[in-house]
Design an enzyme around this catalytic site. Sequence first.
Site, PDB file in Angstrom:
ATOM      1  N   HIS A 139       8.200 -31.426   9.109  1.00 38.49           N
ATOM      2  CA  HIS A 139       7.484 -30.148   8.945  1.00 38.49           C
ATOM      3  C   HIS A 139       6.344 -30.277   7.918  1.00 38.49           C
ATOM      4  O   HIS A 139       5.376 -29.519   7.957  1.00 38.49           O
ATOM      5  CB  HIS A 139       8.439 -29.037   8.506  1.00 38.49           C
ATOM      6  CG  HIS A 139       9.557 -28.810   9.477  1.00 38.49           C
ATOM      7  ND1 HIS A 139       9.348 -28.309  10.735  1.00 38.49           N
ATOM      8  CD2 HIS A 139      10.885 -29.038   9.380  1.00 38.49           C
ATOM      9  CE1 HIS A 139      10.503 -28.233  11.378  1.00 38.49           C
ATOM     10  NE2 HIS A 139      11.455 -28.674  10.568  1.00 38.49           N
TER      11      HIS A 139
ATOM     12  N   HIS B 167      10.617 -24.060   8.079  1.00 38.62           N
ATOM     13  CA  HIS B 167       9.681 -24.861   8.882  1.00 38.62           C
ATOM     14  C   HIS B 167       8.227 -24.721   8.426  1.00 38.62           C
ATOM     15  O   HIS B 167       7.479 -25.689   8.474  1.00 38.62           O
ATOM     16  CB  HIS B 167       9.764 -24.447  10.357  1.00 38.62           C
ATOM     17  CG  HIS B 167      11.021 -24.899  11.027  1.00 38.62           C
ATOM     18  ND1 HIS B 167      11.196 -24.876  12.389  1.00 38.62           N
ATOM     19  CD2 HIS B 167      12.192 -25.385  10.511  1.00 38.62           C
ATOM     20  CE1 HIS B 167      12.406 -25.334  12.703  1.00 38.62           C
ATOM     21  NE2 HIS B 167      13.034 -25.637  11.571  1.00 38.62           N
TER      22      HIS B 167
ATOM     23  N   ASP C 230       0.862  -1.180   0.000  1.00 36.60           N
ATOM     24  CA  ASP C 230       0.000   0.000   0.000  1.00 36.60           C
ATOM     25  C   ASP C 230       0.903   1.236   0.000  1.00 36.60           C
ATOM     26  O   ASP C 230       2.131   1.131  -0.206  1.00 36.60           O
ATOM     27  CB  ASP C 230      -0.990  -0.043   1.177  1.00 36.60           C
ATOM     28  CG  ASP C 230      -0.344   0.233   2.529  1.00 36.60           C
ATOM     29  OD1 ASP C 230       0.917   0.323   2.595  1.00 36.60           O
ATOM     30  OD2 ASP C 230      -1.077   0.379   3.526  1.00 36.60           O
TER      31      ASP C 230
ATOM     32  N   CYS D  33       3.148  -3.153   4.071  1.00 37.62           N
ATOM     33  CA  CYS D  33       2.316  -2.008   4.428  1.00 37.62           C
ATOM     34  C   CYS D  33       3.004  -1.312   5.599  1.00 37.62           C
ATOM     35  O   CYS D  33       4.191  -1.565   5.842  1.00 37.62           O
ATOM     36  CB  CYS D  33       0.861  -2.419   4.712  1.00 37.62           C
ATOM     37  SG  CYS D  33       0.576  -3.393   6.202  1.00 37.62           S
TER      38      CYS D  33
HETATM   39  C1  RB5 Z   1      -2.035   2.737   6.485  1.00 31.76           C
HETATM   40  O1  RB5 Z   1      -2.065   3.929   7.141  1.00 31.76           O
HETATM   41  C2  RB5 Z   1      -1.741   1.604   7.457  1.00 31.76           C
HETATM   42  O2  RB5 Z   1      -2.870   1.366   8.243  1.00 31.76           O
HETATM   43  C3  RB5 Z   1      -1.312   0.359   6.720  1.00 31.76           C
HETATM   44  O3  RB5 Z   1      -0.194   0.620   5.958  1.00 31.76           O
HETATM   45  C4  RB5 Z   1      -0.945  -0.844   7.574  1.00 31.76           C
HETATM   46  O4  RB5 Z   1      -0.047  -0.505   8.575  1.00 31.76           O
HETATM   47  C5  RB5 Z   1      -2.072  -1.662   8.063  1.00 31.76           C
HETATM   48  O5  RB5 Z   1      -1.902  -2.711   8.690  1.00 31.76           O
END
Ligand code: RB5
Length: 146
Positions: free
Chosen positions: A132, A97, A7, A64
């Site tokens: 595993h 694993h 993201d 993210c």
């Molecule tokens: C975005 O602000 C943030 O919520 C996203 O990048 C992430 O950390 C969500 O888990």
Amino acid sequence: MIAIGSDHGGYALKGEIIEHLKSRGLEYKDLGTDSEKSTDYPLYGEAVARAVVSGECGLGIIICGTGIGISIAANKVKGARAALCGDCYSAQMAREHNDANILALGARVLGTGLALKIVDAFLDARFQGGHHTHRVEMFKAIEAKD
Ligand code: RB5
């Protein structure tokens, strides 16, 4: 082929990781996002997971802000085994694993240097099989219950 997606919170680190993959001569498929404009992490977690589970890509990397939301999203796709890692040992073990097929990273948690070392630890490790295998098969048994 490595599928990669993030993201907006992971966008800058995604670029650093792509440069790193290129420097290692590894092929990648960038599934977005393509700017720091605010977007929704489930889109990219799902896209990378589907690219991996379909066999189009062998492994995936998702990023993210914390790595949490995008890993939750990826793990909703049947067959995805996304591991959120903040250290090299966990990244290595996730492959050896747990046969993890996707590495999740938190761009707001990690420095770039450590993140790239974690990427290398994940990519360079191999599933050990043996005892595993039975445990990884149990993931599929859980999925089959839904
Ligand atoms: C975005 O602000 C943030 O919520 C996203 O990048 C992430 O950390 C969500 O888990």
